[in-house]
Design a protein around this motif. Sequence first.
Motif, PDB file in Angstrom:
ATOM      1  N   LYS A  23       0.905  -1.120   0.021  1.00  0.00           N
ATOM      2  CA  LYS A  23      -0.038  -0.130  -0.013  1.00  0.00           C
ATOM      3  C   LYS A  23       0.823   1.119  -0.054  1.00  0.00           C
ATOM      4  O   LYS A  23       1.821   1.416   0.752  1.00  0.00           O
ATOM      5  CB  LYS A  23      -0.907  -0.210   1.171  1.00  0.00           C
ATOM      6  N   GLY A  24       0.629   1.907  -0.936  1.00  0.00           N
ATOM      7  CA  GLY A  24       1.383   3.507  -0.911  1.00  0.00           C
ATOM      8  C   GLY A  24       2.583   3.384  -1.698  1.00  0.00           C
ATOM      9  O   GLY A  24       3.348   4.272  -1.532  1.00  0.00           O
ATOM     10  N   LEU A  25       2.994   2.167  -2.411  1.00  0.00           N
ATOM     11  CA  LEU A  25       4.487   2.081  -2.866  1.00  0.00           C
ATOM     12  C   LEU A  25       4.497   2.280  -4.220  1.00  0.00           C
ATOM     13  O   LEU A  25       5.478   2.302  -4.531  1.00  0.00           O
ATOM     14  CB  LEU A  25       5.039   0.801  -2.189  1.00  0.00           C
ATOM     15  N   LEU A  26       3.222   2.063  -4.903  1.00  0.00           N
ATOM     16  CA  LEU A  26       3.485   1.907  -6.409  1.00  0.00           C
ATOM     17  C   LEU A  26       2.590   3.116  -6.973  1.00  0.00           C
ATOM     18  O   LEU A  26       1.226   3.581  -6.563  1.00  0.00           O
ATOM     19  CB  LEU A  26       2.992   0.572  -6.804  1.00  0.00           C
ATOM     20  N   THR A  27       3.379   4.009  -8.205  1.00  0.00           N
ATOM     21  CA  THR A  27       2.760   4.857  -8.651  1.00  0.00           C
ATOM     22  C   THR A  27       2.589   4.797 -10.258  1.00  0.00           C
ATOM     23  O   THR A  27       3.694   3.987 -10.451  1.00  0.00           O
ATOM     24  CB  THR A  27       2.816   6.347  -8.390  1.00  0.00           C
ATOM     25  N   VAL A  28       2.062   5.264 -10.899  1.00  0.00           N
ATOM     26  CA  VAL A  28       2.275   5.071 -12.579  1.00  0.00           C
ATOM     27  C   VAL A  28       3.499   5.960 -12.877  1.00  0.00           C
ATOM     28  O   VAL A  28       3.676   7.253 -12.261  1.00  0.00           O
ATOM     29  CB  VAL A  28       0.928   5.874 -13.414  1.00  0.00           C
ATOM     30  N   ALA A  29       4.384   5.180 -13.572  1.00  0.00           N
ATOM     31  CA  ALA A  29       5.837   5.948 -14.095  1.00  0.00           C
ATOM     32  C   ALA A  29       5.220   7.103 -15.065  1.00  0.00           C
ATOM     33  O   ALA A  29       4.557   6.825 -15.827  1.00  0.00           O
ATOM     34  CB  ALA A  29       6.641   5.077 -14.647  1.00  0.00           C
ATOM     35  N   ALA A  30       5.958   7.956 -14.944  1.00  0.00           N
ATOM     36  CA  ALA A  30       5.812   9.304 -15.700  1.00  0.00           C
ATOM     37  C   ALA A  30       6.131   8.996 -17.194  1.00  0.00           C
ATOM     38  O   ALA A  30       6.978   8.190 -17.460  1.00  0.00           O
ATOM     39  CB  ALA A  30       6.724  10.363 -15.346  1.00  0.00           C
ATOM     40  N   GLY A  31       5.244   9.498 -18.189  1.00  0.00           N
ATOM     41  CA  GLY A  31       5.285   9.111 -19.538  1.00  0.00           C
ATOM     42  C   GLY A  31       5.000   7.652 -20.004  1.00  0.00           C
ATOM     43  O   GLY A  31       5.211   7.374 -21.176  1.00  0.00           O
ATOM     44  N   SER A  32       4.640   6.811 -19.028  1.00  0.00           N
ATOM     45  CA  SER A  32       4.328   5.401 -19.448  1.00  0.00           C
ATOM     46  C   SER A  32       3.137   5.297 -20.184  1.00  0.00           C
ATOM     47  O   SER A  32       2.748   4.186 -20.729  1.00  0.00           O
ATOM     48  CB  SER A  32       4.293   4.556 -18.096  1.00  0.00           C
ATOM     49  N   ARG A  33       2.092   6.303 -20.095  1.00  0.00           N
ATOM     50  CA  ARG A  33       0.618   5.998 -20.724  1.00  0.00           C
ATOM     51  C   ARG A  33       0.002   4.977 -19.832  1.00  0.00           C
ATOM     52  O   ARG A  33      -1.400   4.640 -20.201  1.00  0.00           O
ATOM     53  CB  ARG A  33       0.686   5.782 -22.122  1.00  0.00           C
ATOM     54  N   HIS A  34       0.491   4.433 -18.836  1.00  0.00           N
ATOM     55  CA  HIS A  34      -0.293   3.533 -18.195  1.00  0.00           C
ATOM     56  C   HIS A  34      -1.675   3.657 -17.429  1.00  0.00           C
ATOM     57  O   HIS A  34      -2.506   3.183 -17.168  1.00  0.00           O
ATOM     58  CB  HIS A  34       0.820   2.633 -16.964  1.00  0.00           C
ATOM     59  N   ASP A  35      -1.499   5.159 -17.167  1.00  0.00           N
ATOM     60  CA  ASP A  35      -2.738   5.749 -16.412  1.00  0.00           C
ATOM     61  C   ASP A  35      -3.784   5.665 -17.336  1.00  0.00           C
ATOM     62  O   ASP A  35      -4.883   5.571 -16.889  1.00  0.00           O
ATOM     63  CB  ASP A  35      -2.305   7.129 -16.137  1.00  0.00           C
ATOM     64  N   LYS A  36      -3.610   5.271 -18.720  1.00  0.00           N
ATOM     65  CA  LYS A  36      -5.046   5.114 -19.686  1.00  0.00           C
ATOM     66  C   LYS A  36      -5.659   3.920 -19.201  1.00  0.00           C
ATOM     67  O   LYS A  36      -6.864   3.966 -19.265  1.00  0.00           O
ATOM     68  CB  LYS A  36      -4.299   5.176 -21.104  1.00  0.00           C
ATOM     69  N   LEU A  37      -4.871   2.815 -18.878  1.00  0.00           N
ATOM     70  CA  LEU A  37      -5.559   1.517 -18.581  1.00  0.00           C
ATOM     71  C   LEU A  37      -6.304   1.807 -17.369  1.00  0.00           C
ATOM     72  O   LEU A  37      -7.359   1.339 -17.037  1.00  0.00           O
ATOM     73  CB  LEU A  37      -4.405   0.695 -18.682  1.00  0.00           C
ATOM     74  N   LEU A  38      -5.693   2.367 -16.303  1.00  0.00           N
ATOM     75  CA  LEU A  38      -6.193   2.496 -14.796  1.00  0.00           C
ATOM     76  C   LEU A  38      -7.575   3.250 -14.898  1.00  0.00           C
ATOM     77  O   LEU A  38      -8.603   2.964 -14.330  1.00  0.00           O
ATOM     78  CB  LEU A  38      -5.228   3.064 -14.086  1.00  0.00           C
ATOM     79  N   GLN A  39      -7.488   4.434 -15.916  1.00  0.00           N
ATOM     80  CA  GLN A  39      -8.793   5.266 -15.827  1.00  0.00           C
ATOM     81  C   GLN A  39      -9.730   4.387 -16.662  1.00  0.00           C
ATOM     82  O   GLN A  39     -10.844   4.554 -16.084  1.00  0.00           O
ATOM     83  CB  GLN A  39      -8.367   6.489 -16.733  1.00  0.00           C
ATOM     84  N   ARG A  40      -9.738   3.701 -17.564  1.00  0.00           N
ATOM     85  CA  ARG A  40     -10.738   3.013 -18.289  1.00  0.00           C
ATOM     86  C   ARG A  40     -11.218   1.727 -17.331  1.00  0.00           C
ATOM     87  O   ARG A  40     -12.332   1.491 -17.414  1.00  0.00           O
ATOM     88  CB  ARG A  40     -10.021   2.381 -19.606  1.00  0.00           C
TER      89      ARG A  40
END
Length: 259
Positions: free
Chosen positions: A133-150
Amino acid sequence: MDMSSLFDDYGRCLPQGTTSQVHAQIRRYYEIKQPELDYATVFSRIRSNFGKSTQLTIDLFAKKIKAIQTNLESSAATRNITQGIMVPFFIPRLSFTDIGETLETLFIPTVGKSYAQKFPDYQFVSHIVGSLKGLLTVAAGSRHDKLLQRLTQEDVVGIYFPCLLEYSVPATREIIANLPKEFLLSGGFDTVAAIIGSPDLLFNKEKYTPLLWFSGLEAEKHTIGYHFEAYGYNLTFNRKGHFGNVSEYWNSGLTVLSD
């Protein structure tokens, strides 16, 4: 190989324009075997082991996967990626607030169930001590946030391509900027879902298989990362230091989602 291609004849992403460590020429000593592309089996494994409701059917899942493949094959720049390893997956719609906690409580235990069903004589072992918990975030520039948002809005269907063989973790985050917008750097949820659906991804009795980094995620320190790794015929989940270096043993994935 078409000179306009972003991928070689084995499906590896060509390391063009990166400044971080990456091997330009590789010998493919560590090798992943293509899991059987049985969409019904993959779908059933993921649905039953997650134990969550989904709007998807087997037919719709297969249709979406085939559409991704057709779209990639339609372009000279991207068609070679389909000559490499392709791992279809889906993730049921999910509400979550913390990536690490959700991996720890839902995704990683689900890998264990799927692996035990496929290989009852072998083990899946998580070597992580303490909470994520609290240890992992989306890497900058990875575009991985698009998957998490969907994922918070709908079931997500995609193909995981472990095609960044012999890239350092920083190099994987550079190369994504050179790729078409549909390519995302794979993180935790998609890599895990791919293995839930195809638990034999890192199982190879003929050759050694590479380690798979969660390069789309930033860990608690910039110099370490989380990964899956085969240990004999067992599968393990762990973290280790990469220190920005490259190894022929290291691989990361690209994810392409359905429309």
